[in-house]
Design an enzyme around this catalytic site. Sequence first.
Site, PDB file in Angstrom:
ATOM      1  CB  SER A 403     -28.660  42.801 -96.643  1.00 23.01           C
ATOM      2  OG  SER A 403     -27.327  43.165 -96.888  1.00 23.01           O
ATOM      3  CB  CYS A 574     -27.527  48.190 -99.778  1.00 19.42           C
ATOM      4  SG  CYS A 574     -27.357  46.411 -99.576  1.00 19.42           S
ATOM      5  CG  ASP A 619     -25.055  45.985 -96.061  1.00 14.17           C
ATOM      6  OD1 ASP A 619     -24.026  45.281 -96.085  1.00 14.17           O
ATOM      7  OD2 ASP A 619     -26.186  45.520 -95.825  1.00 14.17           O
ATOM      8  CD1 TRP A 621     -22.527  41.332-102.630  1.00 14.49           C
ATOM      9  CD2 TRP A 621     -23.697  42.503-101.123  1.00 14.49           C
ATOM     10  NE1 TRP A 621     -23.827  41.441-103.074  1.00 14.49           N
ATOM     11  CE2 TRP A 621     -24.564  42.148-102.179  1.00 14.49           C
ATOM     12  CE3 TRP A 621     -24.222  43.245-100.054  1.00 14.49           C
ATOM     13  CZ2 TRP A 621     -25.910  42.511-102.212  1.00 14.49           C
ATOM     14  CZ3 TRP A 621     -25.573  43.595-100.102  1.00 14.49           C
ATOM     15  CH2 TRP A 621     -26.397  43.227-101.155  1.00 14.49           C
TER      16      TRP A 621
END
Length: 622
Positions: A403, A574, A619, A621
């Site tokens: 990001s 995030c 967002d 991961w």
Amino acid sequence: QPAGNIQVTENSFIKKLQSSGRRLVVFYGSQTGTGEEFAGRLAKEGVRYKMKGMVADPEECDMEELTQLKNIENSLAVFCVATYGEGDPTDNAMEFFEWLKNGEPDLSGLNYAVFGLGNKTYEHYNSVAIYMDKRLEELGATRVHELGLGDDDANIEDDFITWKEKFWPSVCSRFNIESAGEEELVRQFRLLRHAPGELPDTQVFTGEMARLNSLHTQRPPFDAKNPFLAEIKVNRELHKGGDRSCLHVELDISGSKMRYEAGDHVAIYPTNDSALVERLGQLCGASLDDVFSLINTDTDSSKKHPFPCPTSYRTALSHYVEITALPRTHILRELAEYCTDEEDKKKMLLMSTNSAEGKALYQSFVAEAARHVAAILEDVPSCRPPLDHLCELLPRLQPRYYSISSSPKLHPETVHVTAVVVQYSTPTGRVNKGVTTTWLAQRRPAPGAPAPKVPIYIRKSQFRLPLQPQTPIIMVGPGTGLAPFRGFLQERAAARAAGRPTGEALLYFGCRHKDQDYIYQEELEEFERNGDVQLKLAFSRDQPEKVYVTHLLQRDLAQLWDLLGNQNAHFYICGDAKNMAVDVRNLVLRAVRECGGRSEAEAQQFLKRLESMKKYSADVWS
Ligand code: FMN
């Protein structure tokens, strides 16, 4: 040759099937290669069941031909498709997915099966495969075997094998295939050696993704196949203490014509660790500077080489194949053939089977011990595969996405990356290192020396600030989850400096210790002093009891509801822990129920609406 009643187009998979006497086509929707690998394995295994198969990329095929596949007798289409983001298909399956969704093709007579690749920690678990499986049936196609769902959070390889073991019997019974042939290990690619000096240097790939010399003669537009070589302008440590390292890297994109927005991702193509590359060369008894090509033995395949060829072994191992990942069982199966010691061979074969004993051995020897392929070859000493076969078997090295942690308003010519260096000791006493961050950590610009460069491209994301800067925002970004929010805050500060009214901004940030890993502390405090943000900080290990961002959110439910329910705020999460995203989502639901007076169902609906309007975005991961 094509039969009269089949229309053939340029991207005709039907033509390819017919001209090579095949009736199984396996399509993949894949971003990072797992789906593509599974598709390849199914197509290859078909031989055992008298169903010689072909792998196909939907992006390169005329998918409308699915309506005509029935004209090939006893034909079968299989789909190995991954889900991304908010339940989206992969880039290469997007168009096909839209066609299925919006069109009304008549798929009667089409035999199909679907295997999905996903991850249970995401909200839209395997939704692409689930939809495709249902939609194909709606359009008249015949399901030959039930939908399989792979969970990458647990053991997707295991899910795939388990599904496959029942899939083939279904195929046999549907097509009256009597018995399976012997398992046959055939190589997909053949080795072509190039003698020293046979090829001029300009014809040998040195790490390019597609066009020869593209890293020397750079030409826009830059994308995944044609990355831009960006200079590293700044590369500094963000942590002030502790044993971990977090990098702040600034990449120069001036002159590239690449543009970005706050919230986008930058893809970085890493280079594998040279010591590990050397080690693999030694273990396989190869000279790394030898130049070779791997050529597909299936001349109908659109994929002539597994990676750009001709190239040297050193380049292949450094730039094209994944050497630090834990090998999947089918690789162990192939490597077993190169064991000269019977015990070694037995062990490798056992690990590649789906028996309880085999799975347990794989789990302890490969998964828990975190043995990558070099570690396996070291610890199974009689297993010495030729390096070209190893290169064929290993998955392609993928770019890593980060990001972007800057805003183009403040930094139009640079893209900033914020990344924790991944490194850990394994139970066998080795140190495993994250490919990209380890490589980046070594690439620091020094005065007088040429700036180090990295191949990159920019990927657009859906993670966007509200159009109006006066719309309030709530950001939850512990650890390096802070990255996109640094860009958001730069953007807000720029708007305020330009005299535009800006709305409230809350930032929930967390780390272990205030004096060690509180990254960008000075910048954040400056934003706060200027009225650009209210900081909500959780230092998990600075007091006896652990405190995380979720604890702070829990305390602020009334304020959350006021912002979301009454003030039209946008909410962002995030971070590198998907479980955190799930916990945060549940807290937001709780705020809607308890402070907004909604029922459970109404709260769910409220949140779904926020998501569909892009007012609630994640967002995350793993
Ligand atoms: N899996 C899901 O089931 N639902 C999702 O929404 C989802 N989103 C993802 C987003 C990102 C950024 C990543 C990296 C993975 C996501 N996954 C999701 C998991 C992938 O689908 C899974 O890892 C799959 O094995 C990838 O297949 P591929 O290597 O063929 O691209």
